[in-house]
Design an enzyme around this catalytic site. Sequence first.
Site, mmCIF file in Angstrom:
data_model
loop_
_atom_site.group_PDB
_atom_site.id
_atom_site.type_symbol
_atom_site.label_atom_id
_atom_site.label_comp_id
_atom_site.label_asym_id
_atom_site.label_seq_id
_atom_site.Cartn_x
_atom_site.Cartn_y
_atom_site.Cartn_z
ATOM 1 N N LYS A 205 0.842 -1.210 0.000
ATOM 2 C CA LYS A 205 0.000 0.000 0.000
ATOM 3 C C LYS A 205 0.877 1.260 0.000
ATOM 4 C CE LYS A 205 -3.062 3.144 0.873
ATOM 5 N NZ LYS A 205 -4.264 3.493 0.163
ATOM 6 N N CYS A 259 -3.183 11.160 1.581
ATOM 7 C CA CYS A 259 -2.451 9.913 1.337
ATOM 8 C C CYS A 259 -1.044 10.152 0.807
ATOM 9 C CB CYS A 259 -3.250 9.053 0.368
ATOM 10 S SG CYS A 259 -4.969 8.866 0.874
HETATM 11 N N1 SAJ Z 1 -1.415 14.988 -8.644
HETATM 12 C C1 SAJ Z 1 -0.476 15.651 -9.416
HETATM 13 N N2 SAJ Z 1 -0.057 15.079 -10.586
HETATM 14 C C2 SAJ Z 1 -0.534 13.876 -11.011
HETATM 15 C C3 SAJ Z 1 -1.469 13.195 -10.224
HETATM 16 C C4 SAJ Z 1 -1.889 13.774 -9.042
HETATM 17 O O1 SAJ Z 1 -0.007 16.734 -9.063
HETATM 18 O O2 SAJ Z 1 -0.114 13.430 -12.087
HETATM 19 C C5 SAJ Z 1 -1.831 15.544 -7.347
HETATM 20 C C6 SAJ Z 1 -3.338 15.807 -7.241
HETATM 21 O O3 SAJ Z 1 -3.680 17.034 -7.823
HETATM 22 C C7 SAJ Z 1 -3.534 15.771 -5.731
HETATM 23 C C8 SAJ Z 1 -2.529 14.708 -5.282
HETATM 24 O O4 SAJ Z 1 -1.610 14.561 -6.353
HETATM 25 O O5 SAJ Z 1 -3.182 16.996 -5.135
HETATM 26 C C9 SAJ Z 1 -3.125 13.361 -4.928
HETATM 27 O O6 SAJ Z 1 -4.131 13.014 -5.850
HETATM 28 P P1 SAJ Z 1 -4.292 11.555 -6.477
HETATM 29 O O7 SAJ Z 1 -5.460 11.575 -7.380
HETATM 30 O O8 SAJ Z 1 -3.004 11.130 -7.067
HETATM 31 O O9 SAJ Z 1 -4.494 10.602 -5.229
HETATM 32 P P2 SAJ Z 1 -5.474 10.573 -3.947
HETATM 33 O O10 SAJ Z 1 -4.712 11.085 -2.780
HETATM 34 O O11 SAJ Z 1 -6.793 11.183 -4.221
HETATM 35 O O12 SAJ Z 1 -5.679 8.989 -3.812
HETATM 36 C C10 SAJ Z 1 -4.522 8.155 -3.701
HETATM 37 C C11 SAJ Z 1 -4.692 7.021 -4.728
HETATM 38 N N3 SAJ Z 1 -3.429 6.291 -4.831
HETATM 39 C C12 SAJ Z 1 -2.895 5.954 -6.037
HETATM 40 O O13 SAJ Z 1 -3.391 6.288 -7.088
HETATM 41 C C13 SAJ Z 1 -1.651 5.140 -6.004
HETATM 42 C C14 SAJ Z 1 -5.834 6.105 -4.299
HETATM 43 O O14 SAJ Z 1 -5.935 4.977 -5.170
HETATM 44 C C15 SAJ Z 1 -5.590 5.620 -2.841
HETATM 45 O O15 SAJ Z 1 -6.638 4.769 -2.411
HETATM 46 C C16 SAJ Z 1 -5.574 6.846 -1.959
HETATM 47 O O16 SAJ Z 1 -4.442 7.651 -2.372
HETATM 48 C C17 SAJ Z 1 -5.406 6.386 -0.527
HETATM 49 O O17 SAJ Z 1 -6.421 6.326 0.195
HETATM 50 O O18 SAJ Z 1 -4.302 5.983 -0.133
#
Ligand code: SAJ
Length: 433
Positions: A205, A259
């Site tokens: 995870k 996360c």
């Molecule tokens: N972000 C970027 N660039 C990207 C992707 C995301 O800057 O290319 C930023 C987003 O804008 C945001 C942050 O990252 O601020 C996190 O967003 P996210 O969509 O990547 O993730 P979370 O935090 O909403 O959810 C993550 C997910 N993990 C993965 O994709 C590996 C989700 O599947 C998990 O269940 C969740 O964390 C968790 O609960 O751990």
Amino acid sequence: MSRVCVHGLGYIGLPTAATFATAGHNVVGVDTNEDVVASLRKGDIHIDEPGLQSCLTEALDAEQLELATEPVPAEYHLICVPTPIDEDEREADLSYVKAAGAALSTVLRPGDTVILESTVPPRTTTDVLGPILETSGLEIGRDVELVYCPETVLPGNVLTELRENDRIVGGAHGDSPKSAVALYDSVVTGEIRTAPNATTAEFVKLIQNTFRDTNIALANEIGKLATDYGIDGRTAIDLANSHPRVGVHEPGPGVGGHCLPIDPWFLGQDSDELDLIETAREINDGMVEYVVALLADQLDETTDVDVAVLGAAYKGNVSDTRQSPGLALAQSLRISADATPGTTVADGGRFPLQDVNVTVHDPHVDDEPTVRNSLEDTLSGADAAIVVTDHDEYENLDPERIDELLDGDVVLDTKGVLEPATWESSNLQFRRF
Ligand code: SAJ
């Protein structure tokens, strides 16, 4: 179908309880917060997640879901409580896990299965939760199956991913976690994969979220490099990603949510090997300051500036503001109101703006006192507008209308939501990162 007691009715526990209930299990959702339980009993949700309200209503109407403030005996106990980070120590605060374990050990019976879903540092299931459960007099592995199975759902798409994502299940006592696999199999259409043990499942995870965080740091660094070369980083990344073995993430104003900014620290809690991962965290945390510098570079005047920040949610189309880059940016700009130009900031650099008035807009956020709900009010009279959240609502902003509302002419898009061709041909000074 089984009796399932879900401990913690937050972002993960509530959708999990409702999903297992609508799949036919007899579910008791437990939360120590009496207000939460009282409002859920009336059918009202305290979390903004698409489809959750109707899923809860369906579960309650079918009498498959009960709500309680204390655990009840059940064949399965699912622990979905928060695991915040102690920011100073960069360590997990496991107090909710410990409290849930202590409470449920009073109702634990031989043959029951306990599943921890909260994100935790490696070895928490075996070394922290296991001994607490054994205060019941029952032995893990002999009397009780103890398992770690992380949730992996994406906020905004939780109900779909709860059913469709693969699950990873790792037993604390090394045996095959048969009963936990059977439970998830009854609800999940994705594959149920068995890890060699609970610690591996915990580690998996954490490396999933660390992978994403570290890759975003790479994208952010690429974005900064592209800016130095006077080219558009997003165009370069799109072109690079046409290679079959390249998949660069998207740059932005920083990484928010509960996360990605936290899990890398959990990974390093009992190891000295965080290096690249720690640097990546620092790069992502430093993006707010970088955006301030981009803004200062675009503005004619750097004193007495009115800035409209578009986006308070940590990512697009959600209302969650935890670790929000937009709010961090607003905070950083506000602090500058007290700073004299050139004041030293965290990394030893100089804060480039003075006397900044900040207004934040977000169509999805209504519980932040500093967030204004009208876009027109937010933009009216501002010198600059910065897009920091990729909400759908921002995609179709009209440059002519923005030009009328703004006092100045600076538009900075840090999420790549505005169509460059449209904005570059407007009267505005458009830039994207
Ligand atoms: N972000 C970027 N660039 C990207 C992707 C995301 O800057 O290319 C930023 C987003 O804008 C945001 C942050 O990252 O601020 C996190 O967003 P996210 O969509 O990547 O993730 P979370 O935090 O909403 O959810 C993550 C997910 N993990 C993965 O994709 C590996 C989700 O599947 C998990 O269940 C969740 O964390 C968790 O609960 O751990």
